[in-house]
Design a protein around this motif. Structure first.
Motif, PDB file in Angstrom:
ATOM      1  N   SER A 112       0.840  -1.196   0.000  1.00 40.15           N
ATOM      2  CA  SER A 112       0.000   0.000   0.000  1.00 40.15           C
ATOM      3  C   SER A 112       0.880   1.253   0.000  1.00 40.15           C
ATOM      4  CB  SER A 112      -0.898  -0.008   1.238  1.00 40.15           C
ATOM      5  OG  SER A 112      -1.661   1.167   1.288  1.00 40.15           O
ATOM      6  N   PRO A 113       0.464   2.316  -0.681  1.00 42.21           N
ATOM      7  CA  PRO A 113       1.258   3.551  -0.687  1.00 42.21           C
ATOM      8  C   PRO A 113       1.155   4.322   0.635  1.00 42.21           C
ATOM      9  CG  PRO A 113      -0.717   3.839  -2.003  1.00 42.21           C
ATOM     10  CD  PRO A 113      -0.681   2.399  -1.590  1.00 42.21           C
ATOM     11  N   THR A 114       0.152   3.995   1.490  1.00 40.48           N
ATOM     12  CA  THR A 114      -0.035   4.720   2.747  1.00 40.48           C
ATOM     13  C   THR A 114       0.024   3.756   3.933  1.00 40.48           C
ATOM     14  OG1 THR A 114      -2.427   4.475   2.592  1.00 40.48           O
ATOM     15  CG2 THR A 114      -1.478   6.479   1.666  1.00 40.48           C
ATOM     16  N   LEU A 115       0.362   4.317   5.091  1.00 40.45           N
ATOM     17  CA  LEU A 115       0.379   3.522   6.321  1.00 40.45           C
ATOM     18  C   LEU A 115      -1.049   3.146   6.714  1.00 40.45           C
ATOM     19  CD1 LEU A 115       3.014   5.426   8.481  1.00 40.45           C
ATOM     20  CD2 LEU A 115       3.250   3.159   7.454  1.00 40.45           C
ATOM     21  N   ASP A 116      -1.222   1.931   7.196  1.00 41.82           N
ATOM     22  CA  ASP A 116      -2.532   1.454   7.615  1.00 41.82           C
ATOM     23  C   ASP A 116      -2.692   1.689   9.112  1.00 41.82           C
ATOM     24  OD1 ASP A 116      -4.916   0.200   8.080  1.00 41.82           O
ATOM     25  OD2 ASP A 116      -4.212  -1.818   7.649  1.00 41.82           O
TER      26      ASP A 116
ATOM     27  N   ARG B  96       2.470  -0.816   5.835  1.00 39.96           N
ATOM     28  CA  ARG B  96       1.887  -0.595   4.509  1.00 39.96           C
ATOM     29  C   ARG B  96       1.301  -1.887   3.922  1.00 39.96           C
ATOM     30  NH1 ARG B  96       3.334   4.548   3.097  1.00 39.96           N
ATOM     31  NH2 ARG B  96       5.212   5.355   4.050  1.00 39.96           N
TER      32      ARG B  96
END
Length: 182
Positions: A136-140, A167
């Motif tokens: 993923s390009p963003t932190l979860d 990510r």
């Protein structure tokens, strides 16, 4: 019908005698005598659980999976357990039991809150699934609701269950399964 553990090794063919002593069963007696045309079926006990696989991803983080543990219920008093990994990437599994009440409503509760298992009509199964690696390009930092259980990001105050803030791609899958019960 009776559920029992056979304690002898019957000879094949024709009419056979099945022994079922109290040492390997709760009771040695059957509910009723059975005729020659009775049928005997094998029984298995199966448990599903989520655990660490012992493997790690590219960031050296543990990989979890859904497992199945089967007891073949052989004629020995010692369980014959077979453990199989089924699906990699399962972080959490939550199960709720749909218990039919006297007024015909159904309430969904955890196993330790079921008042009468014979009144269970369906089960809800929820899985939190994650990718093994960060894609993923963003932190979860999402809090996931899994049938009433919150799975929060690490460091969340008061959270009983957490996941890493990373990510990995995570998704919740759930289903409700009707069961036949007595």
């Amino acid at each position: 019908a009776d559920i029992l553990r056979i304690t002898n090794t019957p000879a094949g063919g024709g009419i056979v005698a099945l022994e079922h002593t109290a040492t390997s069963n709760t009771f040695a007696d059957l509910d009723a005598p059975y005729s020659e045309d009775s049928r005997v079926h094998g029984l298995e006990s199966i448990a599903y659980f989520v655990a660490n696989t012992g493997r790690v991803n590219s960031r050296n983080e543990p990989i979890r999976a859904l497992y199945r543990q089967t007891d073949q219920l052989t004629n020995t008093a010692v369980p014959t357990l077979v453990v199989e990994e089924l699906i990699e990437g399962i972080e959490s599994m939550q199960i709720l039991y749909g218990e039919q009440l006297a007024n015909d409503n159904v309430r969904y509760v955890t196993a330790n809150n079921v008042a009468d298992f014979e009144s269970v009509r369906n089960i809800k199964i929820g899985l939190l699934v994650s990718s093994n690696n960060e894609v993923s390009p963003t932190l979860d930092n999402t809090t996931y609701d899994l049938h009433g259980s919150s799975i929060a990001p690490e460091g969340t105050a008061g959270a009983a269950t957490t996941h890493r803030i990373d990510r990995r791609l995570r998704r919740v899958f759930s289903t409700t399964v009707n069961i036949r019960n007595r």
